[in-house]
Design an enzyme around this catalytic site. Structure first.
Site, PDB file in Angstrom:
ATOM      1  N   GLU A 335       0.830  -1.203   0.000  1.00 26.19           N
ATOM      2  CA  GLU A 335       0.000   0.000   0.000  1.00 26.19           C
ATOM      3  C   GLU A 335       0.869   1.260   0.000  1.00 26.19           C
ATOM      4  O   GLU A 335       1.892   1.333   0.703  1.00 26.19           O
ATOM      5  CB  GLU A 335      -0.945   0.001   1.203  1.00 26.19           C
ATOM      6  N   GLU A 348       2.349   0.342   4.149  1.00 30.86           N
ATOM      7  CA  GLU A 348       2.325  -0.973   4.797  1.00 30.86           C
ATOM      8  C   GLU A 348       2.158  -2.056   3.749  1.00 30.86           C
ATOM      9  O   GLU A 348       1.848  -1.785   2.583  1.00 30.86           O
ATOM     10  CB  GLU A 348       1.187  -1.077   5.819  1.00 30.86           C
ATOM     11  N   ASN A 350      -0.040  -5.623   3.464  1.00 31.43           N
ATOM     12  CA  ASN A 350      -1.037  -6.528   4.031  1.00 31.43           C
ATOM     13  C   ASN A 350      -0.717  -7.927   3.541  1.00 31.43           C
ATOM     14  O   ASN A 350      -0.895  -8.246   2.356  1.00 31.43           O
ATOM     15  CB  ASN A 350      -2.449  -6.119   3.600  1.00 31.43           C
ATOM     16  N   GLU A 356     -10.920  -6.249  -1.120  1.00 28.45           N
ATOM     17  CA  GLU A 356     -11.153  -5.768  -2.478  1.00 28.45           C
ATOM     18  C   GLU A 356     -10.390  -6.565  -3.539  1.00 28.45           C
ATOM     19  O   GLU A 356     -10.233  -6.095  -4.677  1.00 28.45           O
ATOM     20  CB  GLU A 356     -10.798  -4.287  -2.584  1.00 28.45           C
ATOM     21  N   ARG A 401     -18.970  -1.730  -1.013  1.00 27.43           N
ATOM     22  CA  ARG A 401     -19.264  -2.553   0.153  1.00 27.43           C
ATOM     23  C   ARG A 401     -20.603  -2.108   0.736  1.00 27.43           C
ATOM     24  O   ARG A 401     -20.703  -1.023   1.328  1.00 27.43           O
ATOM     25  CB  ARG A 401     -18.172  -2.405   1.207  1.00 27.43           C
ATOM     26  N   ASP A 597     -67.393  19.730   8.350  1.00 23.16           N
ATOM     27  CA  ASP A 597     -68.214  19.940   9.543  1.00 23.16           C
ATOM     28  C   ASP A 597     -69.253  18.851   9.730  1.00 23.16           C
ATOM     29  O   ASP A 597     -69.580  18.483  10.859  1.00 23.16           O
ATOM     30  CB  ASP A 597     -68.889  21.312   9.483  1.00 23.16           C
ATOM     31  N   ASP A 703     -64.007  34.193  15.942  1.00 25.14           N
ATOM     32  CA  ASP A 703     -63.453  34.131  17.290  1.00 25.14           C
ATOM     33  C   ASP A 703     -64.543  33.617  18.209  1.00 25.14           C
ATOM     34  O   ASP A 703     -65.717  33.984  18.077  1.00 25.14           O
ATOM     35  CB  ASP A 703     -62.978  35.504  17.770  1.00 25.14           C
ATOM     36  N   LYS A 767     -72.357  32.695  11.808  1.00 22.85           N
ATOM     37  CA  LYS A 767     -71.908  31.357  12.213  1.00 22.85           C
ATOM     38  C   LYS A 767     -72.726  30.919  13.421  1.00 22.85           C
ATOM     39  O   LYS A 767     -72.461  31.316  14.551  1.00 22.85           O
ATOM     40  CB  LYS A 767     -70.411  31.387  12.530  1.00 22.85           C
ATOM     41  N   HIS A 797     -74.372  29.917   8.227  1.00 28.47           N
ATOM     42  CA  HIS A 797     -74.010  28.552   8.638  1.00 28.47           C
ATOM     43  C   HIS A 797     -74.796  28.200   9.889  1.00 28.47           C
ATOM     44  O   HIS A 797     -74.901  29.002  10.814  1.00 28.47           O
ATOM     45  CB  HIS A 797     -72.506  28.482   8.943  1.00 28.47           C
ATOM     46  N   HIS A 799     -76.461  24.576  12.409  1.00 26.11           N
ATOM     47  CA  HIS A 799     -76.544  23.141  12.686  1.00 26.11           C
ATOM     48  C   HIS A 799     -78.013  22.781  12.865  1.00 26.11           C
ATOM     49  O   HIS A 799     -78.797  23.588  13.373  1.00 26.11           O
ATOM     50  CB  HIS A 799     -75.742  22.772  13.936  1.00 26.11           C
ATOM     51  N   THR A 934     -65.724  26.792  19.637  1.00 25.09           N
ATOM     52  CA  THR A 934     -64.385  26.354  20.044  1.00 25.09           C
ATOM     53  C   THR A 934     -63.420  27.544  20.027  1.00 25.09           C
ATOM     54  O   THR A 934     -63.378  28.279  19.036  1.00 25.09           O
ATOM     55  CB  THR A 934     -63.858  25.283  19.072  1.00 25.09           C
TER      56      THR A 934
END
Length: 1205
Positions: A335, A348, A350, A356, A401, A597, A703, A767, A797, A799, A934
């Site tokens: 290497e 070095e 090996n 590899e 790898r 709703d 609100d 509302k 609107h 209910h 709410t």
């Protein structure tokens, strides 16, 4: 001869035929000679040499033991099998089920009672096993004992051949200091380094002081990046030295270090060599191994790109110089590092096979493993046809790898069970692997390598394209892999042009901008398995279950496109002219609330995008005369994230794409956005901006107390975003009843309308959340508003709780209302909106005719009639059988009425619901007669339940107010947290409730600091990954915990919104095959098969399914069973101070104690896994509350380590 062979074949048909036959044939000179003279078609790399070329003393090898594991063991076994050599595997206790032991002819357990790595380092037992089973050669593979001279010597002493260099050469090359001296003696340049192995910190400091920084420490007796550390300054030296020594000891049994100056930005080039006993040595060209992380190679290629021919020859010559200098035998790698000037330095040798080696085999055609074996038998290189002139380079090869590591988290190793494995294959692709299959367990005890993928083609770009294609074909589920990172490397321009160095990864941060695998199918199957084992993820409040029949969608002609609608008017003319067009329109306009709703009131807001999207094209094509669709905002936002596990923003986008022609309408709670509390002004404005961008058109701003400062912020936010402002007057009381005209009289509403018009509203809305607007009141209020504001459209609107909703809307229309809300018949009535069908038919052939075709409404109604049954567990009619005209007394809003009614029945108080209604009315009056929308309606509801639970009347509450523990929502409201009603809150009740707590003066949001969106996004990305969107950030701004929970759920379970509703809610039925369409052209076929028995050791059940005809199995923790079992606690998700293990492994060191103060980033402990050590640091400043582990303890991923408070 032919007869003899035939008889042998017949007689061995039921035995391990090949080896018994080999043994007999080898004993016959004529046949043995025939086998040994077999020749391959390759021009080089002859593994069956011609007898005429053999001049050496050959000692044939009959049985090879591989002192290794994993893919390299299998690689050697395959080479031996091709040579007719019997193979032996050894395995540790942890590897009892590993593939390598199954690939060998024989396998033997070693190292019982030893640590997993130590089992493969136990030389005496390995040698003893080899002797007992009659092995005549040992191949060391790479890693473990491959570069241990004492192991090579032990083999020789036992009379067993070591397939590699001689012990003396292994000793010289394995000692990096000795190898360096050899290179110098051979005339090969080296980098300044230590003269001998370093074993103490003082020696390391001495070298650093003499040569300076940067420097690099390497294991003196091993390679592969283990025990390697880079050090920039003296302050880093001590900790890195100890970590390196510790890793080297575990990997190689010796912690000695070699230290040298670090070369900045070099290329890492290695030369493959082969040598024989006769002194012949050859090189097989070079490999470029520069792409590394943590000093371990990730991608290698051969030959090296952009390497001048002169330098290539010089590297090869220097490699051969070193080999000849030591009399090198067998395979090895020399290497070098190349600096930016093209100068090379030896680092070095090996003395073993490299990971590899595969790419060298591909470009030269030489089988290196078989060459090793043949050289160990005594053949020379010429015998094998391996003369230097015969060895040529053919094309280019790349190796990637694939490891079980997570590159998004610093390549953190991952372990566990591989649930899915599908490899990339095809021409020019080679795979070397071991336990790479569905069901394999990735162990934390060994290297994380899963598969080596090798591509080979005529040139580097072609090899890269093949590699890219192969990597994309891989499907690995159950464990994380580095495939997304490898794809980025392979397609990077610098890599493709060959301009790479060892700092390639560090210098290219874009490599970490990965596109991780979506794994949608795998995550969905995990969800389905979870529901099969543990029941619904969304709580089902009743025992009713949906049918598994999918509602029929009305058909449309193929290719039909939606006709123009009111949205085209809005887009072409803008909000102001849009409002003018409404006033000019002849006839009544309708808003359909079915998509929001209506199901909020009747089905607890549980209708999913899946069912809305299916009918959306029909609505766009056949109901384009609708004024708008109310389909977003309000409780929908929260419920989508919290219970339906789907993104509300995605719902908006999906519906917008399918319905481009009808305006969308939403509820905006003024300063509260779509939440239940106050937010900084920039949050509300950013929300409106994003909502408009994602497809919202009309914002109904209201609100809960008609508190103008709160409404003003919402109106400004919508106007700045570009939306249509529909300012809503929240209605309560009765303007037609003279006895009630004390607070909410006609003047109050007209004055309020004045303010809203002055603020710039485009549309005025009434509302009526509780359905209190009686027909006569509607006439009075609407006609007065129409007279005062002749140019402003009016939208009403209500209910239908009382049952008078249709009459009230018709009265409002006759008085001058332009638009009213309704719901399709099967989703109307009771606490929902009035019936659209009733409104349409009532107006037919009059000046108010809506123009909506009843035959198409009938088809729309049929769809919702079927769809409503899918939500049977949430059906309000389980407890509520009719409307309730007493709403005019208790004034409970529609959606809240349904919830309270259901709660009373679920708590066994169904017969006391009248008492709840009475207390609601009392609480309302006690608070000063509020407008109940709410979140104010929730506060009154909380107070009513508080009174019922504590058996309190209004008089008793007022008398004991200074001592009662009120609900927090009541206290906050009295403090002004949601604004103030007309005339304020009554005294002294208010003061008694809030006591000494501070109050809000003016609009609460005004005092809040602007939210730092960039900071929030960064925090979300840290916790949930890089795919966090602007919309996710906004969701988190309003619902922090709910959003984090949703993102975690999505990460684990995938797009559950693609499942049909019965299977989402209740899970699939066994043996019932169904389809899931992920996107056009991608459909999954899923069939649940069985749920396994409880595994007592883990508390898991194995769920078996088929996915597209392939068997899958998923392990799921049984939550009920776990209650009776004891396991180590997990870190708390989303809590910064709750620190879990980043990976399975062993605790090496605990650095803190309970009560100790720590700062963010401070090391707390060290975990070891896959031969890698990881320091776990504090994630926040604080005090250590708990240390949940001890030194030496094994932990799994996410196991609790430390709690910091």
């Amino acid at each position: 001869m032919k007869m003899l062979t035939l008889k042998l074949n017949r007689s061995l048909s039921s035995a391990p035929r090949r080896h018994r036959l080999d043994k007999i044939i080898n004993s016959l000179p004529c046949l043995s000679k025939t086998r040994r003279t077999y020749k391959t078609s390759f021009p080089v790399g002859v593994t069956y040499p011609k007898s005429s070329t053999v001049t050496s003393n050959i000692e044939p090898i009959q049985k090879v033991l591989v002192a290794n594991r994993g893919e390299i063991a299998i690689r050697v076994f395959r080479a031996c099998t091709e040579l007719g050599i019997r193979t032996v595997a050894i395995y540790s206790e942890q590897d009892a089920k590993h593939t390598h032991r199954q690939k060998a002819d024989e396998s033997y357990l070693i190292g019982q009672g030893l640590a997993p790595v130590n089992a493969y380092l136990h030389i005496p037992e390995i040698i003893e096993t080899a002797k007992e089973v009659g092995v005549d050669a040992i191949h060391p593979g790479y890693g473990f004992l491959s570069e241990r001279a004492d192991f090579a010597q032990a083999c020789v002493d036992a009379g067993i051949r070591f397939i590699g260099p001689s012990p003396q050469v292994v000793q010289q090359m394995g000692d990096k200091v000795a190898a360096r001296a050899i290179a110098i003696a051979a005339g090969v340049p080296v980098i300044p380094g230590t003269d001998g192995p370093v074993t103490t910190l003082d020696e390391a400091k001495d070298f650093a002081q003499k040569y300076g920084f940067p420097l690099i420490m390497k294991a003196a007796f091993g390679g592969g990046g283990r025990g390697m550390r880079f050090v920039n300054e003296m302050e880093e030296l001590e900790d890195n030295f100890h970590r390196a020594v510790s890793e080297a000891e575990k990997a190689f049994g010796n912690g000695a270090m070699f230290i040298e100056r670090y070369l900045q930005g070099p290329r890492h080039i290695e030369v493959q060599i082969l040598g024989d006993r006769a002194g012949n040595v050859v090189h097989l060209y070079e490999r470029d191994c520069s792409i590394q992380r943590r000093y371990q190679k990730v991608v290698e290629l051969a030959p090296a790109s952009n390497l001048p021919i002169g330098l290539r020859r010089l590297l090869a010559d220097d490699a051969l110089k070193i080999a000849r200098h030591v009399g090198y035998e067998n395979a090895g790698t020399v290497e070098f590092l190349l600096d930016s000037q093209g100068r090379h330095y030896f680092i070095e040798v090996n003395s073993r096979l490299q990971v590899e080696h595969t790419i060298t085999e591909q470009i030269t055609g030489v089988d290196l493993v078989q060459s090793q074996i043949r050289l160990a038998e005594g053949y020379t290189l010429p015998d094998l046809g391996l003369n230097q002139e015969n060895i040529q380079v053919n094309g280019c090869a790349i190796q990637c790898r694939i490891t079980t590591e997570d590159p998004a988290h610093d390549f953190r190793p991952d372990t566990g069970r591989i649930e899915v494995f599908r490899s990339g294959e095809g021409m020019g692709i080679r795979l070397d692997s071991a336990s790479a299959f569905a069901g394999a367990i990735v162990s934390p005890h060994y290297d994380s390598l899963l598969v080596k993928v090798i591509s080979h083609a005529a040139d580097m770009p072609s090899a890269a394209r093949k590699m890219h294609r192969a990597l994309r074909e891989f499907r690995i589920r159950g464990v994380k892999t580095n495939i997304p990172f490898l794809l980025n490397v392979i397609s990077d321009d610098a890599f493709l042009h060959g301009t790479i160095t060892t700092q390639f990864i560090d210098n290219n941060p874009q490599l970490f901008k990965m596109h991780p695998s979506m794994n949608r199918a795998g995550r969905l199957m995990h969800y389905l398995a979870e529901v099969l084992v543990n029941g619904p993820s969304t709580p089902l409040p009743t025992d009713q279950r949906p049918p598994y029949d999918e509602p029929v969608v009305p058909s449309l002609p193929a290719g039909s496109k939606p006709p123009p609608g009111w949205r085209q008017v809005l887009l072409e003319r803008g909000p102001e002219e849009f409002a003018r067009a409404i006033r000019e329109h002849q006839g009544l306009l309708l808003t359909d609330t079915t998509m929001r709703d209506a199901h909020q009131s009747l089905l607890a807001t549980r209708v999913r995008t899946y069912d809305l999207a299916r009918i959306a094209p029909f609505v766009a094509n056949r109901m384009n005369g609708l004024f708008s669709l109310e389909n977003w905002g309000g409780a929908t936002f929260d419920v989508a994230l919290r219970f339906l596990h789907e993104c509300p923003w995605e719902r908006l986008r999906v519906l917008r794409e399918k319905i481009p022609n009808i305006p969308f309408q939403m509820l905006l709670r003024g300063a509260n956005g779509v939440g239940y509390t106050n937010y900084p002004d920039n949050v509300v404005k950013k929300f409106c901006e994003l909502a408009y961008i994602n497809g919202m058109d009309i914002f109904r701003v209201f609100d809960s107390l008609n508190y103008l400062p709160n409404m003003k912020l919402g109106i400004e936010a919508v106007g700045e975003a570009g939306g249509v402002i529909e300012a809503a007057i929240s209605y309560t009381g009765d303007v037609s009843d003279p006895s009630r005209l004390t607070k909410y009289d006609l003047k109050y509403y007209l004055d309020l309308a004045d303010e809203l018009v002055a603020m710039g509203t485009h549309i005025l809305c009434i509302k009526d959340m509780a359905g209190l607007l009686k027909p006569q009141a509607a006439r009075i209020l609407v006609s007065s508003l129409r007279e005062k504001f002749p140019d402003i459209p009016i939208h009403v609107h209500t209910h239908d709780t009382s049952g008078a909703g249709v009459a009230a809307m018709l009265a409002a229309t006759e008085a001058g209302a332009d638009i009213v809300d309704g719901a399709i018949d099967s989703m109307s009535g009771m606490t929902s909106q009035p019936s659209i069908g009733a409104l349409v038919t009532s107006c037919e052939r009059t000046a108010l005719d809506t123009g909506l075709p009843m035959n198409q409404l009938a088809l729309y109604n049929e769809y919702w009639e079927q769809t409503r049954q899918l939500y049977a567990p949430f059906e309000c009619t389980i407890s509520m059988k009719s409307g309730d005209s007493s709403v005019y007394q208790h004034e409970i809003p529609g959606g809240q009425y349904t919830n309270l009614h259901f709660q009373a029945h679920s708590m066994g108080l169904g017969n006391q619901f009248s008492k709840v209604k009475l207390r609601y009315a009392e609480a309302n009056k006690m608070f000063g007669d509020l407008i109940k929308v709410t979140p104010s309606s929730k506060v009154v509801g909380d107070m009513a339940q508080f009174m019922v639970q504590n058996n309190l009347s209004a008089e008793e509450v007022e008398e004991r107010a200074d001592e009662l523990s009120f609900p927090q929502s009541v206290i906050d409201m009295m403090r002004g947290a949601i604004g103030y009603p007309p005339g304020g809150f009554p005294e002294p009740l208010r003061s008694k409730i809030i006591r000494d707590q501070p109050v809000f003066e003016g609009r609460p949001g005004e005092i809040l600091e602007p939210l730092d969106f960039d900071k929030l996004k960064k925090e979300l990305k840290e916790e949930h990954g890089s795919n966090v969107t602007e919309e996710d950030v906004m969701s988190a701004a309003m619902y922090p915990k709910v959003t984090s929970d949703f993102l975690r759920f999505y990460k684990d379970n995938g797009p559950v919104n693609k499942l049909d509703t019965p299977r989402f809610l209740c899970g699939p039925r066994i043996a019932d095959e169904f389809k899931v369409t992920l996107e056009p052209g991608k459909t999954l076929h899923i069939k649940p098969l069985a749920v396994g028995d409880l595994k007592s050791e883990t508390g898991e059940r194995e769920v078996f399914m088929e996915l597209n005809g392939q068997l899958r199995s998923i392990l799921v923790k049984d939550k009920e069973a776990l209650k009776e079992m004891h396991f180590h606690p997990k870190a708390r998700a989303g809590v910064k101070g709750s620190i879990g293990s980043p990976m399975p492994g062993d605790v090496l060191e605990v650095k803190v104690q309970v009560g100790e103060k720590v700062v963010k980033g401070q090391p707390l402990l060290v975990i070891s896994a896959m031969k890698m050590e990881m320091v776990v640091a504090a994630t926040t400043d604080g005090v250590v509350k708990e240390v949940a582990v001890t030194k030496g303890m094994h932990v799994e991923g996410e196991d609790l380590l430390v709690e910091v408070e």
